[in-house]
Write an enzyme that holds these catalytic residues in place. Sequence first.
Site, PDB file in Angstrom:
ATOM      1  N   CYS A 117      48.371  19.438  67.477  1.00  0.00           N
ATOM      2  CA  CYS A 117      48.193  20.162  68.728  1.00  0.00           C
ATOM      3  C   CYS A 117      48.319  21.679  68.526  1.00  0.00           C
ATOM      4  O   CYS A 117      47.383  22.304  68.064  1.00  0.00           O
ATOM      5  CB  CYS A 117      49.138  19.631  69.800  1.00  0.00           C
ATOM      6  N   HIS A 232      48.400  13.874  69.858  1.00  0.00           N
ATOM      7  CA  HIS A 232      49.801  13.722  69.461  1.00  0.00           C
ATOM      8  C   HIS A 232      50.037  12.357  68.820  1.00  0.00           C
ATOM      9  O   HIS A 232      50.500  11.423  69.486  1.00  0.00           O
ATOM     10  CB  HIS A 232      50.720  13.906  70.674  1.00  0.00           C
ATOM     11  N   GLU A 234      52.357  11.614  66.878  1.00  0.00           N
ATOM     12  CA  GLU A 234      53.795  11.362  66.759  1.00  0.00           C
ATOM     13  C   GLU A 234      54.367  10.621  67.964  1.00  0.00           C
ATOM     14  O   GLU A 234      55.461  10.051  67.890  1.00  0.00           O
ATOM     15  CB  GLU A 234      54.531  12.692  66.546  1.00  0.00           C
TER      16      GLU A 234
END
Length: 266
Positions: A117, A232, A234
């Site tokens: 990002c 994202h 994660e």
Amino acid sequence: MNSSIPSRRPPVVLVPACNRMLGQHPFHVAGQKYVDAVRLAGALPLVVPSASREELDALLDLADGVLLTGSPSNVHPSHFGQPVHDTTLPLDPARDDWTLPLIPKLVARGMPLLAICRGFQEVNVALGGTLHQAVQEVDGLADHRSRSDDPVEVQYGPAHPVHLVPEGLMARALASLGRPADIVVNSVHGQGVSRLAEGLNVEARAPDGLIEAFSIGGHPQGPVFQLAVQWHPEWQAASNPVSMALLRAFGLACQDYRDLHRPPSR
């Protein structure tokens, strides 16, 4: 005499902190989900609070990889020759001051990189590219932002597909999943790539054509895992097969870098 080689330490991955005011005091902060992602990759996270340009080489000497995190803040547009479009959006010039010059250094070393990002945008800017400051205002592009009043599980939920470039770095990293042509990702960004920096290779695009992932090419030593994604991975990575495949590929690249540059001592 025992001549066995001791077990290797995990590869070390630098994770930059952001800058926040908590009450009346400045703090360095790093999101737990990024630190957790580094551990899921089989690496040891090392959060870097801040750095001067004189410290960058010493930091990279400690590391086997870098994970550039997302953040509520944006890269200051002065770094790509534009005025600030929306003064209500947060900036973090202190982070810009060291992460932007760090990027060309780690690229030159051939060090593994996973940029997420804000990190994705940092890489493009650091290497000479530009950004759309408001993707939703660009003709032909969709609104890639989430709704701030939605629960976080909805904000980071599946938002749209991205189409992978065949035989690219990302497609190869996802080979264990059967080489999918498309994957579904979350979307919580208002900015995006306008002009891609020279030397970067598109790895995935959104349905509206916006670049969602790129890699860094042109390494004389051959392919290097240096990947940047706009979404994202994660977020709840442990339960997401695509995220885990990317993190494993990043972790293995960090192990290879460690083994090449830090041979074990007896």
